[in-house]
Every structure is written in C-alpha cells, then in structure tokens.
Design an enzyme around this catalytic site. Sequence first.
Site, short mmCIF file in Angstrom:
data_model
loop_
_atom_site.label_atom_id
_atom_site.label_comp_id
_atom_site.label_asym_id
_atom_site.label_seq_id
_atom_site.Cartn_x
_atom_site.Cartn_y
_atom_site.Cartn_z
CG ASP A 116 -2.06 1.17 1.31
OD1 ASP A 116 -2.71 1.17 0.35
OD2 ASP A 116 -1.89 1.85 2.07
CD GLU A 143 15.39 -14.31 4.54
OE1 GLU A 143 15.93 -13.49 4.94
OE2 GLU A 143 14.13 -14.72 5.15
#
Length: 557
Positions: free
Chosen positions: A215, A264
């Site tokens: 956002d 990751e």
Amino acid sequence: MTDALVIDTPDDQKTPAWWRQAAVYQIYPRSFADSNGDGLGDIPGILSRVDYLAELGIDAVWLSPFYPSALADGGYDVADYRNVDPRLGTLEDFDAMVAALHARGIRVVVDIVPNHTSDLHAWFQEALAAGRGSVARDRYIFREGTGPDGSEPPTDWVSVFGGSAWERVEDGQWYFHNFAVEQPDLNWDHPEVRADFLETLRFWSDRGVDGFRIDVAHMLTKDLSEPLPSRAELDAMPQDGRHPLIDRDDVHEIYAEWRRVFNEYDPPRTAVAEAWVSTPERRAKYASADGLGQAFNFDLLVADFDAAQFRSIISENLAQSQLSGSSTTWVLSNHDVTRHATRYGLPALNGRPVKQGTEWVEAGGPEEMLDREGGLRRANAATLLLLGLPGSAYLYQGEELGLHEVAEIAPEQRQDPGFFRGSEFDRLGRDGCRVPLPWTADGASFGFGSAVSHLPQPGWFAQYAADVEASDPASTLSFYRRALALRHELQTGETLEWIETGRADVLRFVRPNGWQVVTNFGTEPFALDGGDVVLSSGADAAASAPGETTVWIAPAA
C-alpha cells in the site's frame, strides 16, 4: 503495416514467473461473504466461496486488509500486522483458506500497509504514554507546534482525506498523518520500524502467502529537515526522487532489503507496489528485480473509452516493462475508484480524476446521465482487451458480475473518511465500489449473509446476483469465465505486434502464437479477415466486430 513491440525478459525474472501474466482477483474481505450473520464479510466467508473462485478461472487472489482494525479507513488502519481481526476470523481460519485456495491452484497475495499504523496500534499507544523525546515517539513523526503557545500545526499541509495533516495530542505535540487522523505515519528512519516489517513479511510468508501488495509504496521515506516547507512550496516541488514526502529515491533501500527476505523462500515471494508516481520511469524503479519486482500501472483508471488513449497507454507501459525487466499490470477497477462499468457509462472524463465521475449523482440521479447498458458493453470490451495483453491482469470483486457503482448511499450510511472530511480525493468517497456482493437474487443481503450488510445494497443488485448469472450463458459472469479459460491459451510470450486497421477507433494486435485481439471503440462495425472468432465481448461476431466490442481471433488451423 505493423509496429512490433518486443520485451526482452532477463533470465533472473523468468523463473518462477507465475505472477508475470497472472489473472489476480482482488477480494475486499469485509464485502465479499459473511459467514456468521453480523453484516461483515470474513475469512470463513471467503473459504465458503473458493469453488466459485476456482470456476472463475483466476490464478491468484489479493486480499485487502483483514487485520485487527477500527475501520477508520476500511481496514487500512492496522492495529496488529500479524493477526486477523476477530470479527473476520482467526489465524486458523486464515490457514484453512490458504490451504483451500492452494488446493485449487490459486495463489494468495495479501496487503501490507507500511506507511502508517492505526492509532490503536500498541506502538502508537506507547508513544502517547511515553511523551516527548522518547524512543517510542520516535517510531512516528512528532513535532512541536507553531505560534506562541505551540497551538498551531507545524505546517499548513493537508492530508489526502482533507483537513490538516497534523493532529495535536494531550501533551501539546503534533503527529503527522498523510491520511486519516487515525493513521499516524511511521518514521522509516527508525531501525525498529524496518526490522518489524521484515518480521511481518516472514510471518505471512511462513504461513504460505505467495506475495504482497504494498500500500502507498511511494510514501514511506520522508525528509522532514527543518525548516519545513509550506504547502505551496511542497506542491511546487518536482517529484523527482528528492521530494520531502513522495517517491523518494531512498525508499528503494527498504525494498532491496525486502527483496532479500522474499528471496529466502522457494519460490521467492512476489510483491507489487501501489505507487502513484509522476512518470512511468519513476514507477519502473519499484518493479526492478532487486526491489519489489512489479508495480501497478493505473493509467487505464483515468483513460476514457478511447482507442488513441488505450494504444498510447499500452505501448508506453510495455516499453517501461522492458526497462524494468518486470511485467506490467492492467487494472480497470479496484477498491479506490468508481467501477469501470459506471465510468464508461458517463460522459468522458477527459483525464479528470476518476471519482468526479460520480458527480452525476449530485446532478439529479443515476438514470439522468448514466447509460447503464452502454457502460457495461464498453466495460466488457475493455476487459477483454485487457485480458488479451501481455502482463498480469487485476480484477476487482463484482466486476465479473457487471456491477455498477452504488450511488444511492445516504450520508449517515457512508464509511469512507474522504467523504466526511470534504476530501478533494474522491468527492463522494469510495463506498460505492465497496458495497457487499450479491450472491443470490433474494435474501436479507442477496446471499452475502443472513443479516443486512454493513453497506446498503440496492434493489437492482438482484439481477446481477451470482446465482442468476451462473445459469445464464449470456451473462457477464459466463463471459468472464470463458475469457479467463481462453486466456491461458492466449498468454504465451510477452510481446505483441500492432496491426494497423485504417480506422482511428479500432485497435488490433497479434500475440506470438497468432492470437489476435480486435477492439472496436467506435459504433460502426469493423470488417474482420482471417482466423476464427473464438470470443466476443458483445454481440456475435464473425465477419465483423460490432461497435464497442472486443473479439479474440484464433489463428486458422
């Protein structure tokens, strides 16, 4: 004569690449489906509709905020980033929803709101209690006031929702809020803020979330060095990476750190930026491979149903995708704008802010200026064009039913803070596109739940109910299902080639596998040649594309 536009995609962005050309369906949870009869949509309600989503043919869902919130701004005032609002369910409900969607091949994207928290967030409550000069207060943006007794705000800046961008607290200091008073901005220079959001990204990734929508991604970092500029000085500053509040170059240091977290995981988590920035070149920075990876292209939200505008926007954004190595996104409706069936049924906007399109309500009522049938016809034509483009397509809940904006909401029933504060942002506010969906033609809330919904549904919703449309092969829902199923065949490669049509009001392009898309923005039919028409947004098309219609043409066998 043709005009080829080719995108050379870097290898490091090719795999895994589900998001590059995905059809993503935005769910506004509080208005999707209510499982417990409290008038508010919830996570179990979404779980109850996963088969509907699978039948629609989407690749992913994006959930607007479902976190604990006082709903000062529709859930974008987050009180706890690592939990579910108790009114919407539990973390166990969330896990069950993710599992059900994944079982149907649908990925899950969630909203992250990093610019500001709710004023009920534990950090902000701690800041209020801790007082001036505290570490807790430094996580936000507090300043002393001006005037002899500090009773005037630090600047004359105005918030996005109207009114002052500063709010005074009990001990006399002021805090900065770009949006509602209940949404204090975070200080992204603070290491605890940065570390906490990394923890949040890992929390949801560990629960199986596939990606994140960020956002107001362009507003996190700020330079509030003294002396602070006036509003006029601020407005006059170019948004070139050095503006004090908007689209600063240093924000990309944050997203580079986020990208390392995303990577990751196997596959890497995806992200898409909501970045209302000044140029496509600035937007491309958010879509870089070492940043968020993708950024929303909102240009069609402020375009008329016009061939020249569409072609310019398409060409420019595909070129910018080549620059960033990402794929672009195409959006016609979302939770912040007037639904495109209504926009295209109103007089042309000519580039004006989209929400001014609802001034027709104040002018005397929807039927006096709104062409409902024509608006939906143009909306479906624009949608089929959008679904034929390279890049990912973002659909907003209810557009597959052909829903129009709901204008008939009384002031006392409205919820959007922009409406109450006299914001220049959106005139009537955004409630009209957030009205709960009609699932059945009858019932207390048209099948949304067993009670009256939190925003009023108009009587005309009955004809757009999902159960009515599902059984009608000529309905908008049936059209969307056919289009999304065929799109999986169409979406090969990330190139298109324009084919000149000899008419300014007709666009035509071909994709690498020979599929052609023809959109007639005019009213006179356009003669077709070669291939088989496999789908039309409107009247049957074989020898010609009718006016305000898009057709897909498969190559001849």
